[in-house]
Structures are given as C-alpha cells and as structure tokens.
Design an enzyme around this catalytic site. Sequence first.
Site, PDB file in Angstrom:
ATOM      1  N   LYS A  37      50.546  28.324   5.478  1.00 31.20           N
ATOM      2  CA  LYS A  37      51.302  29.573   5.292  1.00 31.20           C
ATOM      3  C   LYS A  37      52.532  29.596   6.201  1.00 31.20           C
ATOM      4  O   LYS A  37      52.652  28.770   7.107  1.00 31.20           O
ATOM      5  CB  LYS A  37      50.380  30.753   5.588  1.00 31.20           C
ATOM      6  N   TYR A 264      73.384  39.424  29.898  1.00 27.53           N
ATOM      7  CA  TYR A 264      73.124  40.843  29.621  1.00 27.53           C
ATOM      8  C   TYR A 264      72.109  41.427  30.596  1.00 27.53           C
ATOM      9  O   TYR A 264      71.135  40.765  30.958  1.00 27.53           O
ATOM     10  CB  TYR A 264      72.563  41.016  28.216  1.00 27.53           C
TER      11      TYR A 264
HETATM   12  C1  LIG Z   1      46.042  31.487   9.398  1.00 26.10           C
HETATM   13  C2  LIG Z   1      44.637  31.475   9.018  1.00 26.10           C
HETATM   14  C3  LIG Z   1      43.829  30.366   9.314  1.00 26.10           C
HETATM   15  C4  LIG Z   1      44.302  29.182  10.133  1.00 26.10           C
HETATM   16  O1  LIG Z   1      44.245  29.504  11.487  1.00 26.10           O
HETATM   17  P1  LIG Z   1      44.654  28.488  12.627  1.00 26.10           P
HETATM   18  O2  LIG Z   1      44.249  29.191  13.851  1.00 26.10           O
HETATM   19  O3  LIG Z   1      46.123  28.293  12.566  1.00 26.10           O
HETATM   20  O4  LIG Z   1      43.898  27.232  12.408  1.00 26.10           O
HETATM   21  C5  LIG Z   1      42.537  30.373   8.838  1.00 26.10           C
HETATM   22  N1  LIG Z   1      42.064  31.413   8.124  1.00 26.10           N
HETATM   23  C6  LIG Z   1      42.801  32.503   7.849  1.00 26.10           C
HETATM   24  C7  LIG Z   1      42.217  33.607   7.049  1.00 26.10           C
HETATM   25  C8  LIG Z   1      44.105  32.583   8.289  1.00 26.10           C
HETATM   26  O5  LIG Z   1      44.828  33.657   8.010  1.00 26.10           O
END
Ligand SMILES: *Cc1c(COP(=O)(O)O)cnc(C)c1O
Length: 376
Positions: A37, A264
């Site tokens: 994702k 800043y």
């Molecule tokens: C993002 C996500 C993962 C992966 O998690 P990591 O900690 O990056 O391995 C697994 N399950 C769900 C539901 C997620 O949203």
Amino acid sequence: MKGMRSWAEIDLSALERNLSLIRKTLPDEIRYVSVVKADAYGHGILPTAARLMQTGVDLFAVANVMEATEIREMASGWPILILGPLLEEEDEALLEYGLTPTLSSLHELKRFSKIARKRQTSIKVHLKVDTGMGRLGVWWEDAEELARRIASSKEIELSGLLTHFADPADTSFTEMQRIRFRKIHHFISLTSKQDLWVHADNSSSLPDLEKDSILNAVRIGLLQFGIKPRSGGLFSHLKVEPVLSFHSKLAIIKRLPSGTSLSYGREYRLSKTSRIGIICAGYGDAIPLHSGNRTSALIRGKAYPIVGRVTMDQTMVDLTNGPQNLAPGEQVTLIGKQLKEEISLSELARNVRTIPWELLCSITKRVPRIYVTNRQ
Ligand SMILES: *Cc1c(COP(=O)(O)O)cnc(C)c1O
C-alpha cells in the site's frame, strides 16, 4: 547522481534478498501476503511489485481500489486483497478487476451480494474481525453472526479470515486478541469446508507467529523493505537490508559569525564562527521538519549536525568540523550509508519522534526514485 538535486535510491535486489530471507525463515506452510500500500511504502508500486512477483509472493495486499488496479493492469492473474473498506461507488471495480475485498460489516455484505447478483457471479471475501484494534473488522462478539450470514449468501464466498494487532509489544493484550481470533476461527471451521487464508501477523508481530497454529499466512510490509520494527523468535537473526536510501547535494557553503541565528523561528544560534552548508532539500522532499538539532547528514562518510529549522526546500548543516575543501555539489546522505557511517530510517524516525512507516510515506513526488540492482 548527475543532474539530480535529491533522489531516493531503491535497491531492487535488496528487496529480493529480503523477501527470500523472510520466506526461508517462515515455516513452509505459511503463505506470504506482500503489503504494498501507499505506493509500496514510498518505494514505487510498479517496479517493486514487479520484482516481488518474480521473487515469490502468494498474494498482494493494498489499501484501496486505486492501488489494486495499478497492480492489476500490470499483471492479470495475481490475487489482490484490499485491506481498507470500499466506498459503495467502488464496488463495481471488484468484479471489473477481479479483486478481493476485506469485509467488516453486514452493510458491505449486502452491497457486495447485490453487485454479484446483478452480474450473476460470486465474490470472494476475507472476513476481518476486530479483536481489539478498534478500527476495521466486525467486532469479535458479532463475528459469528456475520459469518453465518456469509455462509448463507449464495453470492459471497468466504476465502479468508483476518485480524490486526493493536500493540504487538504488549504481549498480554496481543494474546487476548489471539484468543478472540481463535474462537471465531474455531466457529467458522465447524461450518466452512473451504481452505481459508487465515492471517494476523505483520512485521511487528511476526516474531510471535509461532504462538498460533491456526494461521497459514502473514501480511508483511515494512520488513520486506529492510526495516525491522522488532526482532525475536525465529526472526531475531534475520539480516534484512534497507531497500531505500535518500540523498541530496550541498548547494552553498558559507561562513557566519558567532551569535547568528539560523532559519525560521530563530531556534538555533551559533556559539562560534561557523561554516554552514545549505542542502538542496527540505520537508518538501523528504527531510522531516523536526530534524533540526536532532539528526545529522553524511558527507564523505562523516556525520554533520542538521541545524536550525528545516524549511520546505532547504536544510542547513554545520560543517565547521569538516575539511576545508568541502565544496558545493558534494553528495549528502540523509537516509542510508556512506562508507562506514549509516543513518538508518529507524534511527532517524526515533530522533524526530515519528515511526519508519510515516517517514517512508513522507518522501514526496518531487523526489525521483532511482532503481538499482546491487547484486552481492
Ligand atoms: C499495513 C498493514 C500491514 C503491514 O504492516 P507492516 O507493519 O508494514 O508489516 C498488515 N496488515 C494490515 C491490515 C495493514 O494495514
């Protein structure tokens, strides 16, 4: 890197090695769900997914329909699971692109049934159970009822069961979540003859995978990109390598008198005459706003402190202790290795009070991703 102000280098063979290593460490019967994702955690979904496909992934998981279609247009056969909830207007895409949604509610069950009925087909779903995360999933005490409704639906086919842990570092809370999940799994396995995908563990809870015999898959995001949130169990000796590094260049070097305030808000004041370098990247690229006075930048294999507040396009670094011949154009590494020095993403995240996941998602569009293959 010639012609570039700032860039992220993505080592696809490190990704490949990480995946092979994780798979080798997992018990044979455990399937691998690769979570890609948010543009594969900022690494770029297409090159990353293409390489993961060649290396051996059983299923891809993404957050939403848009991300799923990107993978689907690249490869038609791959199973793709959508972890996030769909909006009703996205439901049609499930059939159009052959995607698997996670289902958390009766509302979604009715919607998905309706579109499947309309096209005289069926839709496979993974049922998500909320065992204590308080986010997606049907609340565990209501899960049996929803599972019954799925079982009696002609259009919806149960193909997986999942939950998500809220705080893997809290072993007793996580164990309670596991117990709730096992209870639902037991109920479903009494009635369903399907070979279900059963998954719960992510990178942070993976070390405790062995605690649960009902599971036959893992969902891994961060770890495959070479960042270890927590080690232990089977995974304490796992030598994953960071896939991404981030670099920029020095644009200007100038001498400023003692007492001068930088940037800043004038948060930093020079206590002596100093040589200050201006890096041509800021939070508009990938440098966290709160890096000033908390992190460093590598030049020629040596660390120099970032000073003053980071701005959108520029960041200041104190070069006073560096060699006189440092010059504009010099490469600066903000995440990654130079000679023997390294700034790891986890260390940077700790220093700026955030988490590696967020840092990876904050590398902006302005930063070109350069794909390399550093074979070992
Ligand atoms: C993002 C996500 C993962 C992966 O998690 P990591 O900690 O990056 O391995 C697994 N399950 C769900 C539901 C997620 O949203």
